[in-house]
Design a protein around this motif. Structure first.
Motif, PDB file in Angstrom:
ATOM      1  N   ARG A 179       1.236  -1.190   0.066  1.00 29.10           N
ATOM      2  CA  ARG A 179      -0.222  -0.012   0.263  1.00 29.10           C
ATOM      3  C   ARG A 179       0.701   1.631   0.214  1.00 29.10           C
ATOM      4  O   ARG A 179       0.640   2.418  -0.752  1.00 29.10           O
ATOM      5  CB  ARG A 179      -0.721  -0.155   0.714  1.00 29.10           C
ATOM      6  N   ALA A 198       3.898   1.213  -1.285  1.00 37.74           N
ATOM      7  CA  ALA A 198       4.229   1.373  -2.741  1.00 37.74           C
ATOM      8  C   ALA A 198       3.279   2.239  -3.931  1.00 37.74           C
ATOM      9  O   ALA A 198       3.599   3.188  -4.557  1.00 37.74           O
ATOM     10  CB  ALA A 198       4.684   0.512  -3.509  1.00 37.74           C
ATOM     11  N   GLU A 199       2.322   1.329  -3.044  1.00 42.46           N
ATOM     12  CA  GLU A 199       1.443   2.275  -4.116  1.00 42.46           C
ATOM     13  C   GLU A 199       0.693   3.519  -4.469  1.00 42.46           C
ATOM     14  O   GLU A 199       0.411   4.254  -5.612  1.00 42.46           O
ATOM     15  CB  GLU A 199       0.052   1.273  -4.496  1.00 42.46           C
ATOM     16  N   LEU A 200       0.772   4.256  -2.875  1.00 37.07           N
ATOM     17  CA  LEU A 200       0.328   4.886  -2.894  1.00 37.07           C
ATOM     18  C   LEU A 200       1.505   7.028  -2.863  1.00 37.07           C
ATOM     19  O   LEU A 200       1.337   7.537  -2.986  1.00 37.07           O
ATOM     20  CB  LEU A 200      -0.074   5.631  -1.304  1.00 37.07           C
ATOM     21  N   GLU A 201       2.618   5.517  -3.136  1.00 31.35           N
ATOM     22  CA  GLU A 201       3.902   7.009  -3.266  1.00 31.35           C
ATOM     23  C   GLU A 201       4.091   7.300  -1.629  1.00 31.35           C
ATOM     24  O   GLU A 201       5.157   8.113  -1.886  1.00 31.35           O
ATOM     25  CB  GLU A 201       3.478   7.484  -4.641  1.00 31.35           C
ATOM     26  N   ILE A 202       3.855   7.049  -0.799  1.00 26.95           N
ATOM     27  CA  ILE A 202       4.387   7.476   0.770  1.00 26.95           C
ATOM     28  C   ILE A 202       5.699   7.537   1.125  1.00 26.95           C
ATOM     29  O   ILE A 202       5.992   5.785   1.132  1.00 26.95           O
ATOM     30  CB  ILE A 202       3.041   7.110   1.855  1.00 26.95           C
ATOM     31  N   PRO A 203       6.991   8.018   0.957  1.00 26.16           N
ATOM     32  CA  PRO A 203       7.551   7.950   1.788  1.00 26.16           C
ATOM     33  C   PRO A 203       7.975   7.614   3.051  1.00 26.16           C
ATOM     34  O   PRO A 203       7.183   8.129   4.263  1.00 26.16           O
ATOM     35  CB  PRO A 203       8.553   8.920   1.419  1.00 26.16           C
ATOM     36  N   ASP A 244      15.117  12.194   2.651  1.00 28.52           N
ATOM     37  CA  ASP A 244      14.530  11.144   1.855  1.00 28.52           C
ATOM     38  C   ASP A 244      13.686  11.999   0.541  1.00 28.52           C
ATOM     39  O   ASP A 244      13.055  12.158  -0.246  1.00 28.52           O
ATOM     40  CB  ASP A 244      14.111   9.813   1.983  1.00 28.52           C
ATOM     41  N   PRO A 272      14.646  13.752  -2.779  1.00 34.03           N
ATOM     42  CA  PRO A 272      14.082  11.793  -3.350  1.00 34.03           C
ATOM     43  C   PRO A 272      15.383  11.155  -3.316  1.00 34.03           C
ATOM     44  O   PRO A 272      15.602  11.645  -4.544  1.00 34.03           O
ATOM     45  CB  PRO A 272      13.124  11.810  -4.171  1.00 34.03           C
TER      46      PRO A 272
END
Length: 337
Positions: free
Chosen positions: A138, A140-145, A310, A314
């Motif tokens: 999840r 990775a899907e939402l691209e949350i660090p 990060d 990034p």
């Protein structure tokens, strides 16, 4: 009553635009060092306190980090929390706590609710949440660090870890050096990477000492005091009981000490007990626990600093490794004759 210092006042004092002040306060790249220093000097001189909502609107950030956990050891969590909070304060961020249930569907639902409600800029994961496949997918899907503390997989991951297998090996070697030959182990929660590493270190320590691995001397626990008590009762009820017990954390080791005293056994004269983590409890038991010092506060702080790096740039967050030490106290001693 003195008026509130505004960002316009800082910009005027530093001789720069308000946008430049905002970029410096948000720690954005591509600001000349001389300009950055001038702005920070003006901030300090004027005692300017950035308004969190204004910073958020300017940079499309919440300036909030969520610490996610599912861990029965309050002492461990408090150490991690203290480090995360220190890093957040250093970078002018806020911290929030996100307790999660272990059930994978419920965990993801709770996480989605937290994200929708608070929109943190990133999250810090603690064991065993740090290895939950559904949650990682999840994120990775939402691209949350995110940053992970003691994850099983450390390649291409931001966070911090320690060589827990070597630390467990060192504890067993210490007990062997005291003459112990029947050394028991109370393992932790099966979902934790720490459980696997600490059992592996225990087995390696036995092998190094040419001691046969006896599965009856390994009892599962849950990283809680109560599970340590239950495991200790099983071990100390054996016909040929161990002379030393290495528990996978200090909460369970304290449970072992309690059961030993309950049964009239002296620690360490009749039974040596070793733990892991070096939480405050370890020095407050009687006798104080010999344990592996895991710098949990530093781990929380370093993981958060890498996460913030990060977020701001990034790709710059790293996986760091911290050292361990044996903290020798009075709960271990020579094996009984």
């Amino acid at each position: 009553m003195a008026s509130r210092v505004r960002i316009e006042d800082v910009a005027e004092a530093a001789g720069v635009s308000m946008k430049t002040v905002s970029r410096v306060l948000n720690r954005e790249p591509n600001v000349r060092e001389q300009t950055r220093e001038r702005v920070l000097e003006a901030v300090e001189k004027l005692r300017y306190i950035p308004h969190i909502s204004a910073r958020s609107l300017a940079g499309n950030r919440s300036f909030l980090i969520a610490l996610l956990y599912n861990n029965p050891s309050d002492n461990y969590l408090m150490g991690i929390m203290s480090g995360v909070l220190a890093a957040c304060e250093q970078q002018q961020y806020n911290m929030m706590l996100g307790p999660l249930e272990w059930d994978s569907r419920r965990m993801v639902t709770q996480f989605d609710e937290l994200i929708g409600r608070s929109r943190p800029d990133g999250v810090v994961l603690t064991p065993p949440v740090t290895d939950a496949p559904a949650l990682l997918a999840r994120l990775a899907e939402l691209e949350i660090p995110f940053a992970s503390i003691s994850p099983k997989i450390r390649k291409d991951v931001v966070g911090v870890g320690m060589d827990e297998k070597q630390a467990a090996f060192d504890m067993v070697s210490h007990l062997v050096s005291l003459g112990h030959r029947r050394i028991a182990h109370i393992s932790g929660h099966p979902a934790h990477g720490a459980t696997k590493w600490r059992i592996a270190g225990y087995q390696q320590g036995l092998k190094q000492a040419r001691l046969e691995y006896d599965p009856t001397l390994v009892v599962p626990g849950q990283f809680s005091f109560d599970s340590g008590v239950e495991a200790a009762r099983a071990l100390l009820g054996l016909k040929q009981r161990p002379t030393a017990v290495f528990a996978a954390n200090d909460d369970m080791a304290a449970g072992v000490v309690a059961v030993a005293l309950e049964r009239g056994l002296r620690v360490p004269e009749d039974l040596s007990v070793g733990g892991f983590d070096d939480i405050p409890l370890s020095s407050q038991t009687f006798p104080p626990l010999t344990t592996v010092h895991q710098p949990v506060r530093d781990m929380g702080r370093l993981a958060t600093l890498e996460l913030l790096a990060d977020i701001q740039r990034p790709g710059t967050g790293r996986m760091l490794h911290v050292p361990h030490t044996l903290q020798l106290r009075r709960s271990t001693g020579p094996a009984p004759a």
